[in-house]
Scaffold this active site. Sequence first.
Site, PDB file in Angstrom:
ATOM      1  N   LYS A  53       0.885  -1.165   0.000  1.00  0.00           N
ATOM      2  CA  LYS A  53       0.000   0.000   0.000  1.00  0.00           C
ATOM      3  C   LYS A  53       0.920   1.212   0.000  1.00  0.00           C
ATOM      4  CE  LYS A  53      -1.777   2.934   1.815  1.00  0.00           C
ATOM      5  NZ  LYS A  53      -1.721   4.405   1.440  1.00  0.00           N
ATOM      6  N   SER A  77       2.562   7.942  11.189  1.00  0.00           N
ATOM      7  CA  SER A  77       2.144   8.600  12.420  1.00  0.00           C
ATOM      8  C   SER A  77       1.751   7.592  13.497  1.00  0.00           C
ATOM      9  CB  SER A  77       0.957   9.530  12.151  1.00  0.00           C
ATOM     10  OG  SER A  77      -0.215   8.785  11.915  1.00  0.00           O
ATOM     11  N   GLY A 136      -0.638   4.221  12.995  1.00  0.00           N
ATOM     12  CA  GLY A 136       0.025   2.953  13.231  1.00  0.00           C
ATOM     13  C   GLY A 136      -0.613   2.142  14.336  1.00  0.00           C
ATOM     14  N   GLU A 182       7.028   1.629  12.742  1.00  0.00           N
ATOM     15  CA  GLU A 182       7.907   2.741  13.072  1.00  0.00           C
ATOM     16  C   GLU A 182       7.029   3.969  13.206  1.00  0.00           C
ATOM     17  OE1 GLU A 182      11.211   5.683  11.222  1.00  0.00           O
ATOM     18  OE2 GLU A 182      11.205   3.637  10.421  1.00  0.00           O
ATOM     19  N   CYS A 191      12.673  10.870  10.240  1.00  0.00           N
ATOM     20  CA  CYS A 191      12.244  10.249  11.487  1.00  0.00           C
ATOM     21  C   CYS A 191      13.312  10.360  12.570  1.00  0.00           C
ATOM     22  CB  CYS A 191      11.862   8.792  11.261  1.00  0.00           C
ATOM     23  SG  CYS A 191      13.022   7.880  10.239  1.00  0.00           S
TER      24      CYS A 191
END
Length: 528
Positions: free
Chosen positions: A181, A239, A243, A260, A297
Amino acid sequence: MGAREPVLIEGRWQASRDAGGDFRAFDPTRGTPFGPAFPVSGAADAEAALASACSVADELAAADPERIADFLEAYALGIEHDGPDLVALAHLETALPIEPRLAKVELPRTTGQLRQAARAVRERSWTQPIIDTMTGLRSHLAPLHKPVLIFGPNNFPFAFNAVAGSDFASAIAARNPVIAKVHPSHPATSQRLAELAHRALVEAGLPAAALQVLYHLDPAQGLALAGDARLGALAFTGSRNAGLALKARADAAGVPAYLELSSVNPVFLLEGALRERGEALAQEFFASCTMGTGQFCTHPGIVVLPRGADGDAFVDAAAASFAQAPSGVMFSRGVLDHLQQGLTDWREAGAELVAGGAAAEGEGYRVQPALLSVDAATFLADRRLQSEAFGPASLVVRVDGIEQAVAIAQGLEGNLTGTIYAGEPDAADEARLAASLRPRVGRLIASRMPTGVAVSPAMHHGGPYPSTGHPGFTAVGLPAAIRRFAALHCYDHVRDELLPVELRDRNPGGIARQVDGRWTYDDLGAAP
């Protein structure tokens, strides 16, 4: 309604079965849509992709590892050959600079990851074979025999893309089909990568349905797909809220979810380091915070430093850079809004603006870098000050000595990284701080800003919650990243010809195996 781009389902490019709408890429520098329309897939596309991936899971699990490695290497070569076009597409869709970021850094990192995965496949090191002749037990890591669903992020159109990044390379290396995705911020880039991957799969003699590609899903449909027990695992980068919602659905279905999420990557500056090179550190910090418009990140979201003249000089030097910095471009309106909300939350919790942060002029999703400050007591009293402001913004926390610095470290949530800058007289304070910081970060860094993430077998790009969903696994670094998408298979007195090749008496491939507690490349029973 015009024609929509096809999705990759059942091993071929085809029209969406039930698109609930469409979307186009946006030019972040202008805030305007461009390019073709891509479908927002519904339940029929999701079901077809999942069923197709499941249908080839056993075939892919039984595939010759050499073919998997050949595919990964051919795909890397295809990306390199198509590099200029890919870089141009990614630049249009993300506004990330062509040089050096996309062409010289991220694209080579991506092909390097694919080749490292190929090497791990050939060496079979990720399988970790163990043989215990006394008990007759043998075990190793093996394919899941189920698909892996990967949600790609917005900030790395190549290196973390759901059809090319570390999650993809790891899942395929473990011989699992992938349902990708991709992120709607860069659909055309992802489409081109998927075309290259699909061609390389077919040429390697692997099932074409080993890769399914969906561009966008309604959030409810994404949750439904994540909660399907036919999946072997789920990987997500993005985010925290999104998540954790996916993880809740996956947990309910017994699907392992590797996430993550958010991280503020604290940087601690000790007195000796400030005294020795404070102005240089201020420039190093500013460059790290604003690199890629702060959309990393591992960008330094919190900087902890002592009160006093040296700390004041650092803040003044950093503030001057923030105040003079030009505006940067964010990936999307949503990312910009999230950053502005994060800055508002910080200020409502007691932080004060030091420099920057003014409304940016011009078209598109522009923002001026911002530096804020708060005292240690206020920081410790309000957890909102630990929330990630994803973008070119950072929060300075002033402390009264090492005791408060240690208290800050002990009060931190889990993070991907934690950095300590120490000078010659700081050894004792550095040791205390490191001991407190170590359990709260995935990667402890000495005297370097956290922004870079080397693609190395020793790299840990993960950490305690809420930086990730599981502290024991990494999203970068092979072969360790492959092990997320593997099952531990044990054989109890199974005869040799029924064992996988990694566990048989003979070891013609020269694989490193642990036999009766000793690592060896020899056949079973060979003289030591």
